[in-house]
Motif scaffolding. Structure first.
Motif, short mmCIF file in Angstrom:
data_model
loop_
_atom_site.label_atom_id
_atom_site.label_comp_id
_atom_site.label_asym_id
_atom_site.label_seq_id
_atom_site.Cartn_x
_atom_site.Cartn_y
_atom_site.Cartn_z
N VAL A 148 0.83 -1.21 0.00
CA VAL A 148 0.00 0.00 0.00
C VAL A 148 0.86 1.25 0.00
O VAL A 148 0.61 2.21 -0.74
CB VAL A 148 -0.95 0.00 1.22
N LEU A 149 1.90 1.25 0.81
CA LEU A 149 2.78 2.42 0.90
C LEU A 149 3.54 2.66 -0.40
O LEU A 149 3.73 3.81 -0.82
CB LEU A 149 3.78 2.23 2.06
N GLU A 150 3.96 1.58 -1.06
CA GLU A 150 4.69 1.74 -2.32
C GLU A 150 3.80 2.37 -3.39
O GLU A 150 4.25 3.23 -4.16
CB GLU A 150 5.20 0.38 -2.80
N SER A 151 2.54 1.96 -3.41
CA SER A 151 1.60 2.53 -4.39
C SER A 151 1.38 4.01 -4.13
O SER A 151 1.41 4.84 -5.05
CB SER A 151 0.27 1.76 -4.33
N THR A 152 1.18 4.35 -2.85
CA THR A 152 0.97 5.75 -2.48
C THR A 152 2.22 6.58 -2.74
O THR A 152 2.15 7.74 -3.16
CB THR A 152 0.58 5.86 -1.00
N ALA A 153 3.39 5.97 -2.51
CA ALA A 153 4.65 6.68 -2.70
C ALA A 153 4.85 7.10 -4.15
O ALA A 153 5.39 8.17 -4.44
CB ALA A 153 5.81 5.80 -2.26
N GLN A 154 4.40 6.26 -5.06
CA GLN A 154 4.52 6.60 -6.48
C GLN A 154 3.70 7.84 -6.82
O GLN A 154 4.16 8.72 -7.58
CB GLN A 154 4.07 5.42 -7.34
N ASP A 155 2.51 7.93 -6.25
CA ASP A 155 1.66 9.11 -6.49
C ASP A 155 2.31 10.38 -5.93
O ASP A 155 2.27 11.44 -6.57
CB ASP A 155 0.29 8.91 -5.85
N ILE A 156 2.89 10.27 -4.73
CA ILE A 156 3.51 11.45 -4.11
C ILE A 156 4.75 11.87 -4.88
O ILE A 156 5.01 13.07 -5.07
CB ILE A 156 3.84 11.16 -2.64
N GLU A 157 5.51 10.90 -5.36
CA GLU A 157 6.71 11.21 -6.16
C GLU A 157 6.31 12.00 -7.41
O GLU A 157 6.96 13.00 -7.78
CB GLU A 157 7.42 9.92 -6.55
N SER A 158 5.22 11.56 -8.05
CA SER A 158 4.74 12.27 -9.23
C SER A 158 4.29 13.68 -8.88
O SER A 158 4.57 14.64 -9.61
CB SER A 158 3.59 11.48 -9.86
N LEU A 159 3.61 13.84 -7.75
CA LEU A 159 3.13 15.15 -7.32
C LEU A 159 4.31 16.09 -7.03
O LEU A 159 4.27 17.27 -7.39
CB LEU A 159 2.25 14.99 -6.08
N ALA A 212 0.42 13.47 5.46
CA ALA A 212 -0.51 12.35 5.59
C ALA A 212 0.20 11.02 5.36
O ALA A 212 -0.06 10.03 6.04
CB ALA A 212 -1.66 12.52 4.61
N PHE A 213 1.12 11.03 4.40
CA PHE A 213 1.88 9.80 4.10
C PHE A 213 2.79 9.43 5.27
O PHE A 213 2.91 8.25 5.63
CB PHE A 213 2.70 10.00 2.83
N GLU A 214 3.41 10.41 5.86
CA GLU A 214 4.29 10.15 7.01
C GLU A 214 3.49 9.54 8.16
O GLU A 214 3.95 8.61 8.83
CB GLU A 214 4.94 11.46 7.45
N GLN A 215 2.30 10.06 8.37
CA GLN A 215 1.43 9.51 9.41
C GLN A 215 1.03 8.07 9.08
O GLN A 215 0.97 7.21 9.96
CB GLN A 215 0.18 10.39 9.57
N ARG A 216 0.80 7.83 7.78
CA ARG A 216 0.41 6.48 7.35
C ARG A 216 1.56 5.49 7.57
O ARG A 216 1.33 4.33 7.94
CB ARG A 216 0.03 6.52 5.87
N VAL A 217 2.79 5.93 7.34
CA VAL A 217 3.96 5.07 7.59
C VAL A 217 4.03 4.71 9.07
O VAL A 217 4.26 3.54 9.43
CB VAL A 217 5.25 5.77 7.15
N ASN A 218 3.82 5.69 9.94
CA ASN A 218 3.84 5.43 11.39
C ASN A 218 2.75 4.46 11.80
O ASN A 218 2.97 3.58 12.64
CB ASN A 218 3.69 6.75 12.15
#
Length: 350
Positions: free
Chosen positions: A86-97, A117-123
């Motif tokens: 899940v995190l890898e998928s979200t990370a790709q979106d943030i990298e693009s942004l 929000a992503f940092e919180q999700r990692v935690n």
């Protein structure tokens, strides 16, 4: 310039969070736990081979933890893989942004919000994985500390200047200072066994000085006093804390039946004086027997029978010297021998 600074700050922050998103530290933690749990049985067996007499239930506990961890590790890896995907998928979106934000400053706030929000999700992912085995890790850590204390005790006993009685077993040891009245503090080791409390001086003493600077030292190691556990009374437990100084754990004891002073003041190092006071009282009451590794679990009726047998055994102890008939000094729990004060006969206590 401000735009470049904001972009650089976002990129630096993203690189840090993206590194955590791989959850690599959790994989390492799982492998470390597997190694630790797998080694517990061997560490306990080593202590038994060295003669450690206590640690009741350790063998059963290590076996249970190994079985428990086998299933929990599998579950934790499953959760870890799910979270990582899940995190890898979200990370790709943030990298693009972030790439778009470097070209369009209007996206900086959006990128910053998504990154938070992503940092919180990692935690949250880390907590979900560790939550699946937190209790087991706490149990393992507690057992590790107990095993380490037992190993340290055996090391200290093996290097001691005295030897235990044939049926005596070490239970605890700690660094301590004995503070004799009118004299300098003496550094050493305080030992508690199922028969005695002993203080052995282990102190480096200066033997040569040059211009007030110590150039030579020697280790002074000597048993200074001992007392049977039944003849010890805890008089005072005191903590002292001075500004910018470590807290001192003082313990005042009254001792009878041994070869030391009637009262001693100790400054315990690296341990808790209340815990030691509790251990000394339990030893004096004969409660350490319940912690022997081969001790059986007794029913209330069996405990009552054991107490009666102990009272009868105490009542059967000698009160008169077999040689001259004189009254013997008080016999305390833990004594192995006693000397008649009148004729000097040495009497073994069964």
């Amino acid at each position: 310039m401000e735009r470049e600074s904001q972009a650089a700050a976002l990129r630096t922050r993203w690189e840090r969070v993206a590194g955590l998103a791989a959850l690599a530290a959790l994989y390492d933690r799982l492998e470390d736990m597997t190694g630790i749990v797998g080694g517990l049985r061997e560490r306990v067996a080593d202590l038994r081979a060295r003669g450690y007499y206590f640690g009741r239930g350790w063998e059963e506990q290590t076996a249970a933890l190994q079985e428990q961890w086998s299933g929990q590790r599998e579950d934790a890896v499953g959760i870890l893989e799910q979270e990582r995907a899940v995190l890898e998928s979200t990370a790709q979106d943030i990298e693009s942004l972030l790439q778009r934000a470097t070209r369009n400053p209007a996206l900086f706030d959006t990128a910053d919000s998504r990154l938070s929000a992503f940092e919180q999700r990692v935690n949250e992912a880390e907590r979900r994985v560790t939550g699946s085995f937190d209790q087991t890790q706490q149990d393992v850590s507690l057992l590790q500390r107990e095993i380490a204390r037992a190993a340290d005790l055996l090391d200290l006993l093996e290097s001691a200047s005295f030897r235990l009685y044939p049926q005596e077993h070490g239970f605890a040891a700690c660094k301590a200072e004995w503070l004799p009245k009118g004299n300098e503090p003496i550094e050493g080791i305080l030992f508690l066994t199922d028969s005695r409390l002993l203080f052995e001086q282990r102190q480096k003493m200066v033997t040569k000085k040059v211009l007030f600077i110590a150039t030579e030292k020697k280790l002074v190691q000597e048993l200074l006093w001992q007392a049977p556990i039944g003849g010890i009374e805890v008089l005072e437990i005191q903590d002292k804390k001075k500004f910018l100084a470590a807290r001192k754990e003082f313990l005042t004891l009254r001792m009878e039946g041994g070869d030391g002073p009637p009262e001693v003041l100790l400054n315990l190092r690296g341990t808790d004086n209340e815990e030691w006071a509790r251990l000394i009282r339990r030893a004096g009451e004969g409660q350490l027997a319940a912690e022997q590794h081969d001790a059986e679990t007794l029913s209330p009726q069996q405990e009552a029978a054991e107490g009666k047998a102990s009272s009868e055994e105490q009542a059967s102890l000698p009160t008169k010297c077999p040689s001259c008939g004189a009254a013997l000094p008080t016999i305390y729990r833990g004594m192995q021998q006693i000397t008649c004060e009148y004729c000097g006969t040495l009497i073994n206590i069964e």
